[in-house]
Design a protein around this motif. Structure first.
Motif, short mmCIF file in Angstrom:
data_model
loop_
_atom_site.label_atom_id
_atom_site.label_comp_id
_atom_site.label_asym_id
_atom_site.label_seq_id
_atom_site.Cartn_x
_atom_site.Cartn_y
_atom_site.Cartn_z
N VAL A 190 0.85 -1.20 0.00
CA VAL A 190 0.00 0.00 0.00
C VAL A 190 0.88 1.25 0.00
O VAL A 190 0.63 2.21 -0.72
N LYS A 191 1.94 1.19 0.80
CA LYS A 191 2.86 2.34 0.86
C LYS A 191 3.50 2.58 -0.51
O LYS A 191 3.65 3.72 -0.95
N LYS A 192 3.86 1.49 -1.18
CA LYS A 192 4.47 1.64 -2.50
C LYS A 192 3.47 2.28 -3.46
O LYS A 192 3.82 3.17 -4.23
N TRP A 193 2.23 1.81 -3.38
CA TRP A 193 1.21 2.38 -4.26
C TRP A 193 1.02 3.88 -3.95
O TRP A 193 0.94 4.70 -4.86
N LEU A 194 0.96 4.21 -2.66
CA LEU A 194 0.77 5.62 -2.29
C LEU A 194 1.89 6.49 -2.87
O LEU A 194 1.67 7.62 -3.27
N LYS A 195 3.08 5.93 -2.90
CA LYS A 195 4.23 6.68 -3.38
C LYS A 195 4.22 6.86 -4.90
O LYS A 195 4.69 7.87 -5.42
#
Lengths: 271, 456
Positions: free
Chosen positions: B310-315
């Motif tokens: 999810v963090k990767k997607w947010l980035k």
């Protein structure tokens, strides 16, 4: 002398930061700029685009029409900093290989050194005196950042050589030499910042904005508000944007004095 | 031309007909137009581009255009992907210099802004004050409010907060004849005074009026956030899990279910991957929702994969195309995205048939899919396609995609709109309703001034 040979010498000879800085000679190449023409992730960062609303005067236009870059781009490098691929759009204007030199003009005191641009010579000397730090004044920084970003192997190598010895006094030096900016190294320099600040982060430090704010907050500075959107103009642009910043803002950019802003240096003192 | 002289009197240096400007404004971000432009085959060019700063100037252009019978195309961020802003020999009215915030009320939860403001600038303005629009499309960095309204936009948080139709309270528009109207004048959340005219402008793609101001509802920034990701052995198991969340009102702010191919490309993860973000204004409520949601997801075989995806997607969420372009374009390939939507019963068949049938089209190299934008009744599936960079392959892909979409009863577009791209198939979905829209267009714009030659 080839860069490799220079590095071999640097490994065996005891060198000073001033010597390293004086060796900086960059060959600016004509490597094509490879903008992938996404819809414009960078576009709202561009001061000329924001001022005019004209897509031609945005990185999307500059990447297609180099002559427009030469005429209008402010070389703020905001587009390149935010681009997922760090496309160096401002360097698209380079018509031919050109050598740019960064030379040491003056040096005083001992390590760690504050490295400043020749245009800030009086400011850096008086500040260095105030906090008792050494300083190095370099020439050629401005010529350099008009053409090239710091994301190249040469800058990284120089940074390694200068590690722990030099801290950038101005955003231009931090950007070109990929060097830590003064507020990022307060502990090492034995300095503190006091106060509640409305902070202006200049173009060349936009990418480091988050870490700069964090560092300041860790040091107990209360950041009331942050403005990293306003560009204080560039050296070549024809489309100037009137900055929307009141005089209560404290800027990390020495050039902000011209706009009536206070500077961060006024809030830094010895621990 | 006489009209150029008159426009010059009004706009001075806020007008341009330089070849470079006309080239930049000759298209939006339609991949087909980009492909043709790269090959030097894109010949459409506007007549002139003007940058009004007031609604009065917009009215003047519209009146001049009516007098001289020259078409107008309203232009905002230019990030549409259907060719809706393409024009030939028209006046482009770029609204981006009309970009002021006019009203902010934390009591009424309202912000009113001129239509040319960038979404990102408006969102940042609101964030500084502790508020948000919660309308964050992938085009967030470049999109402009007027364009989001005209193209029926939705955003990554739509599952909880809805699309532009839920966020837009009212709009000021300049009609094709040059009148200035507000779709709702009262400062009231609902007004039963006949059909709400905002629905006439949402998705109108510049044909029913030029949006000049927008009154939008805002929300306080949600303070409590939880995120996680889950793998599923089958895509439809993920869909069923999300369906139960939606039906039982365990509504995530973001739910994105990537199939194996899409997950491999974006996350290097060889599984069907569901990304979830819940956000609430009460910590206790969030805890209870999450507890229940986790149980529900486990029921359908979801295996917890942690927050990192999810963090990767947010980035990277605003940049799904540069990696693809960087790698596939040098290989002589091109790309397209096709977003569609259907009720829950439609989605599994839509997913499988699309992948199978469009994947078999000659020249297609990859079909990736993710489901996002969920509702109680169904959701959107977003296909990313990679294929030989030939015009005939491009249209072959679309012909097959439309055949599958219409056959299973899904919609031709969930949020990209129609433009030039889908014009030839629009009757197949709208039927006689298209004639009603045409009659409205004729009544509003008898001289056919606003964005003619598209799908009406």
């Amino acid at each position: 002398m080839k860069l490799g040979s220079k590095l071999k010498i640097l490994k065996v000879v005891k060198i000073s930061p001033a010597m390293v800085l004086s060796l900086l000679k960059y060959n600016l190449s004509t490597k094509p700029v490879t903008c992938t023409y996404c819809p414009g992730i960078c576009i709202t960062e561009c001061p000329t685009y924001v001022s005019t609303g004209n897509t031609l005067l945005s990185p999307l236009g500059y990447a297609r029409f180099p002559e427009k870059t030469r005429e209008y781009c402010l070389r703020c490098w905001r587009c390149s900093q935010i681009c997922p691929l760090h496309t160096p759009v401002p360097s698209i204007i380079l018509p031919y290989a050109k050598k740019t030199y960064i030379e040491v003009l003056e040096k005083g005191g001992d390590e760690p050194f504050l490295v400043g641009d020749e245009e800030d010579i009086e400011l850096i000397k008086s500040f260095a005196r105030k906090v008792g730090l050494g300083y190095i004044i370099v020439k050629g920084i401005r010529d350099f950042y008009r053409f090239k970003s710091s994301r190249n192997k040469y800058c990284r190598i120089w940074r390694k050589l200068l590690k722990n010895k030099c801290v950038a006094f101005s955003p231009e030096v931090a950007f070109v030499l990929d060097m830590p900016f003064i507020v990022e190294e307060l502990d090492k320099l034995g300095l503190i910042v006091k106060g509640s600040l409305k902070l202006h982060i200049p173009c060349l430090l936009v990418e480091r904005g988050g870490s700069i704010i964090k560092k300041l907050e860790e040091k107990g500075v209360r950041i009331v508000s942050v403005n990293s959107a306003e560009c204080l103009g560039g050296p070549l642009g024809n489309v100037y944007h009137e900055p929307n910043l009141d005089s209560s803002y404290v800027s990390l950019c020495p050039r902000a004095r011209e706009y009536g802003l206070k500077l961060i240096y006024d809030f830094i003192s010895l621990r | 031309m006489e009209i150029l002289v008159e426009l010059k009197k009004i706009f001075g240096d806020r007008l341009s007909s330089s070849p470079e400007v006309l080239e930049m404004y000759s298209r939006d971000y339609w991949p087909y137009a980009l492909l043709k432009q790269l090959r030097g085959k894109w010949t459409s060019r506007p007549l002139v581009v003007v940058w009004p700063e007031t609604v009065e100037e917009v009215v003047e252009v519209v009146k001049l255009a009516n007098r001289y019978r020259v078409p107008i195309v309203p232009y905002a961020g230019g990030s549409g992907v259907t060719g809706a802003a393409v024009c030939d020999k028209c006046i482009v009215v770029d609204v981006k210099r009309m970009n002021k915030v006019l009203e902010f009320s934390d009591e009424d939860l309202i912000v009113t802004a001129e239509a040319g403001i960038h979404l990102k600038k408006l969102e940042e303005y609101l964030n500084e004050r502790g508020f948000t629009l919660r309308h964050i499309p992938q085009s967030y960095p470049e999109a402009v409010i007027g364009g989001l309204i005209a193209t029926f936009s939705t955003g990554q948080f739509s599952t909880k907060y809805g699309g532009i139709e839920d966020i837009l309270e009212a709009a000021e528009i300049v009609t094709p004849r040059g009148e200035v109207i507000w779709t709702k004048k009262s400062r009231a959340p609902r007004a039963a005074l006949g059909p709400d005219l905002k629905h006439l402008i949402i998705g109108s793609e510049g044909m029913f009026g030029i949006v000049t101001k927008a009154r939008l509802r805002i929300l306080p920034l949600p303070p409590y956030v939880w995120m996680n990701s889950y793998s599923f052995s089958r895509f439809e198991d993920g869909l069923r899990a999300v369906r139960e969340l939606m039906v039982r009102e365990l509504t995530p702010a973001i739910a994105r279910l990537y199939d194996i191919s899409d997950s491999l490309l974006r996350f290097k993860k060889d599984t069907n991957l569901l990304l979830l973000i819940f956000e609430e204004y009460s910590e206790e409520l969030l805890e209870n929702i999450v507890k229940d949601a986790r149980k529900t997801i486990r029921k359908y075989g979801g295996v917890e994969e942690g927050r990192n995806y999810v963090k990767k997607w947010l980035k990277t969420r605003f940049d799904v195309i540069s990696e693809i372009k960087k790698t596939v374009v040098p290989l002589g390939l091109w790309y397209e995205t096709i977003e569609t939507a259907g009720y829950w019963s439609v989605l599994p068949r839509l997913y499988h048939e699309f992948r199978e049938k469009v994947g078999k089209v000659k020249g297609v190299s990859a079909v990736l899919a993710h489901a996002s934008h969920f509702y109680k009744t169904g959701g959107c599936i977003y296909f990313t396609l990679v294929f030989e960079s030939k015009e005939e392959v491009y249209w072959r892909v679309w012909e097959k995609a439309v055949e599958v979409i219409l056959d299973v009863g899904a919609t031709l577009s969930h949020h990209h709109g129609i433009g030039l791209l889908r014009a030839k198939w629009i009757r197949e979905e709208l039927g006689e309703a298209l004639e009603v829209l045409r009659a409205i267009k004729k009544a509003l714009d008898p001289s056919n001034i606003l964005n003619p030659g598209k799908w009406l």
